[in-house]
Design an enzyme around this catalytic site. Structure first.
Site, PDB file in Angstrom:
ATOM      1  N   ARG A 145       0.713  -1.257   0.214  1.00  0.00           N
ATOM      2  CA  ARG A 145       0.079   0.264   0.055  1.00  0.00           C
ATOM      3  C   ARG A 145       0.997   1.306  -0.299  1.00  0.00           C
ATOM      4  NH1 ARG A 145      -2.058  -3.579   2.974  1.00  0.00           N
ATOM      5  NH2 ARG A 145      -4.398  -4.121   2.288  1.00  0.00           N
ATOM      6  N   LYS A 185       2.670  11.454 -11.683  1.00  0.00           N
ATOM      7  CA  LYS A 185       1.734   9.852 -12.650  1.00  0.00           C
ATOM      8  C   LYS A 185       1.967   9.118 -12.590  1.00  0.00           C
ATOM      9  CE  LYS A 185      -1.644  13.172 -15.198  1.00  0.00           C
ATOM     10  NZ  LYS A 185      -2.037  13.106 -16.503  1.00  0.00           N
ATOM     11  N   GLU A 191       8.900  17.499 -25.908  1.00  0.00           N
ATOM     12  CA  GLU A 191       7.621  17.760 -24.186  1.00  0.00           C
ATOM     13  C   GLU A 191       8.206  19.702 -24.612  1.00  0.00           C
ATOM     14  OE1 GLU A 191       5.333  16.666 -22.655  1.00  0.00           O
ATOM     15  OE2 GLU A 191       5.166  14.325 -23.345  1.00  0.00           O
ATOM     16  N   LYS A 232       6.070  22.527 -15.533  1.00  0.00           N
ATOM     17  CA  LYS A 232       5.767  21.483 -14.549  1.00  0.00           C
ATOM     18  C   LYS A 232       5.660  21.726 -13.028  1.00  0.00           C
ATOM     19  CE  LYS A 232       3.844  17.019 -14.884  1.00  0.00           C
ATOM     20  NZ  LYS A 232       5.099  15.759 -16.152  1.00  0.00           N
ATOM     21  N   GLU A 274      -5.374  16.853 -11.870  1.00  0.00           N
ATOM     22  CA  GLU A 274      -5.560  17.087 -13.020  1.00  0.00           C
ATOM     23  C   GLU A 274      -7.244  17.043 -12.999  1.00  0.00           C
ATOM     24  OE1 GLU A 274      -4.245  15.304 -17.532  1.00  0.00           O
ATOM     25  OE2 GLU A 274      -4.935  13.565 -16.173  1.00  0.00           O
ATOM     26  N   ARG A 289      -3.890  20.877 -14.615  1.00  0.00           N
ATOM     27  CA  ARG A 289      -3.132  20.379 -14.833  1.00  0.00           C
ATOM     28  C   ARG A 289      -3.208  19.607 -16.402  1.00  0.00           C
ATOM     29  NH1 ARG A 289      -0.280  15.637 -11.576  1.00  0.00           N
ATOM     30  NH2 ARG A 289       0.825  14.953 -12.982  1.00  0.00           N
ATOM     31  N   ASN A 318      -1.478  17.498 -21.317  1.00  0.00           N
ATOM     32  CA  ASN A 318      -1.753  16.971 -21.941  1.00  0.00           C
ATOM     33  C   ASN A 318      -2.008  17.708 -23.939  1.00  0.00           C
ATOM     34  OD1 ASN A 318      -2.385  14.800 -20.399  1.00  0.00           O
ATOM     35  ND2 ASN A 318      -4.115  15.795 -19.624  1.00  0.00           N
ATOM     36  N   HIS A 355      -0.946  15.707 -26.417  1.00  0.00           N
ATOM     37  CA  HIS A 355      -1.006  13.778 -26.449  1.00  0.00           C
ATOM     38  C   HIS A 355      -2.225  13.233 -26.959  1.00  0.00           C
ATOM     39  CE1 HIS A 355       2.240  15.442 -24.172  1.00  0.00           C
ATOM     40  NE2 HIS A 355       2.704  14.074 -23.757  1.00  0.00           N
ATOM     41  N   HIS A 375      -0.940   9.955 -28.611  1.00  0.00           N
ATOM     42  CA  HIS A 375      -0.753   8.623 -28.101  1.00  0.00           C
ATOM     43  C   HIS A 375      -1.729   8.248 -28.698  1.00  0.00           C
ATOM     44  CE1 HIS A 375      -0.862   9.879 -22.775  1.00  0.00           C
ATOM     45  NE2 HIS A 375       0.281   9.910 -24.105  1.00  0.00           N
ATOM     46  N   HIS A 415       6.938   8.114 -28.055  1.00  0.00           N
ATOM     47  CA  HIS A 415       6.650   8.989 -27.558  1.00  0.00           C
ATOM     48  C   HIS A 415       6.571  10.613 -27.612  1.00  0.00           C
ATOM     49  CE1 HIS A 415       3.820  10.436 -24.197  1.00  0.00           C
ATOM     50  NE2 HIS A 415       4.962  12.056 -23.908  1.00  0.00           N
TER      51      HIS A 415
END
Length: 376
Positions: free
Chosen positions: A124, A146, A188, A230, A240, A244, A248, A251, A255, A268
């Site tokens: 956990r 993330k 990026e 960032k 997000e 935030r 993206n 992306h 993606h 990527h």
């Protein structure tokens, strides 16, 4: 490259520092002591990075009388799966890692995402540190918590928000980064200028030739400023919910292109580079920005050595891939659209609008040389 910097990520009790320091790996024992790392430490890396840096990191851990366990995974996006996470968990359980044990993510974005996810779910939650060795990881994926893996139907569909205890960036590791990976990482960096900082974007327009060849001052500047942007976005919106989402940009299409290529044809940053231009073109088509904004984005993406050309996928296939993205909300594709350099908006995209644009679009920015000359 001599300049060092510390960028705080302010998240209350989950706050941590991004330390940017050339030669940091050589001084790793001091960093470990500062963070009070103790006991067993799993070093997760890939086989390429292992060849360059694993021995040095293991030696530093041993010097501090820690108990290092090396976990080397195959390189590449196709490693970013639940199977890989299971392999890490198997090692941790076999070596009887406890809640006080640590993980170090030594590598690029794939290693960082997988290691963070394993840290989040083992007993956990155990502490971990990001030690990114690629440009994409240093300016983007190592910061913000993330973590996760891909699913066969989409990228990053499985994961958790779980912050590291620190991000330790040694820009010297970029010297061993393959040229393709270096150039891909610049996508990026360019993204940050478009979404939040026009002066930084202008800096990239001016300095891209020096940045392309990894000129030390330029490299230091882009890492620091990218991390600052960032960190500020993450501090304002950790999970997000709103702000935030601007991260993206590029992306939504990016993606989808990665997934359609089976994570083989485009890495990527290459996919994101295409997305930066194509999503700007789509924003212009929807009346959100003018053509000059699209032109500037296309120019700097290409100056970085990246393509803006869309692979020849049918619009129906691309739309379906976009629907599997984690950013879909209420069954709608939600994109990030530039209004001008330094300012974007988040808004849904209708399928009919997308299909009309896709049928009418042009791949490359027109009159590129003339447009650049007019800005001087």
């Amino acid at each position: 490259m001599t300049s060092s910097a510390t960028v705080p990520v302010s998240l209350g009790e989950r706050s941590y520092d991004i330390v940017i320091e050339p030669g940091l790996l050589e001084r790793l024992p001091g960093r470990l002591e500062h963070l009070d790392v103790r006991g067993k430490v799993g070093v997760v890396t890939d086989r390429h990075v292992k060849r360059h840096y694993a021995k040095q990191v293991i030696a530093a851990l041993t010097k501090k009388r820690l108990e290092p366990v090396l976990i080397a995974l195959p390189p590449g996006e196709r490693t970013k799966t639940l199977t890989s996470v299971q392999s890490i968990l198997d090692v941790l359980a076999t070596h009887r890692f406890e809640r006080s044990s640590w993980l170090l993510a030594l590598g690029g974005g794939v290693v960082g995402d997988i290691t963070g996810f394993a840290a989040a779910i083992y007993q956990r939650g155990i502490p971990f540190v990001q030690i990114p060795t690629t440009l994409v990881a240093q300016v983007d994926s190592s910061v913000g918590g993330k973590t996760g893996v891909d699913h066969r139907l989409g990228k990053n569909l499985i994961g958790a928000f779980y912050q590291p205890r620190a991000v330790w960036i040694d820009p010297m590791t970029l010297r061993t980064l393959p040229e393709r990976e270096w150039i891909a990482g610049l996508a990026e960096v360019i993204k940050y200028g478009i979404i939040a900082d026009e002066p930084f974007f202008s800096f990239l327009e001016r300095e891209m030739p020096a940045i392309r060849v990894r000129q030390p001052d330029g490299v230091a500047a882009i890492i620091k400023r990218s991390c600052e942007i960032k960190a500020s976005v993450v501090a304002a919106d950790e999970r997000e919910g709103d702000r935030r989402r601007i991260l993206n940009y590029g992306h939504t299409i990016g993606h989808a292109l990665e997934a359609l290529g089976g994570y083989r044809s485009l890495i990527h940053g290459e996919a994101v580079g295409i997305g930066l231009f194509q999503e700007a073109d789509l924003a212009c088509y929807q009346g959100m920005c003018d053509r000059s904004t699209v032109q500037r984005i296309g120019d700097v993406v290409q100056d970085a050595g990246l393509s803006v050309d869309m692979p020849r996928w049918p619009s129906s296939r691309l739309w379906k891939a976009m629907l599997h993205d984690k950013k879909v909300s209420g069954g709608q594709v939600v994109g990030v659209w530039p209004e001008k350099i330094g300012q974007v908006r988040v808004a849904p995209l209708g399928r009919k609008v997308f299909e009309r644009w896709y049928a009418e679009r042009k791949d490359a920015p027109p009159q590129r040389v003339a447009a650049k000359a007019s800005r001087k």
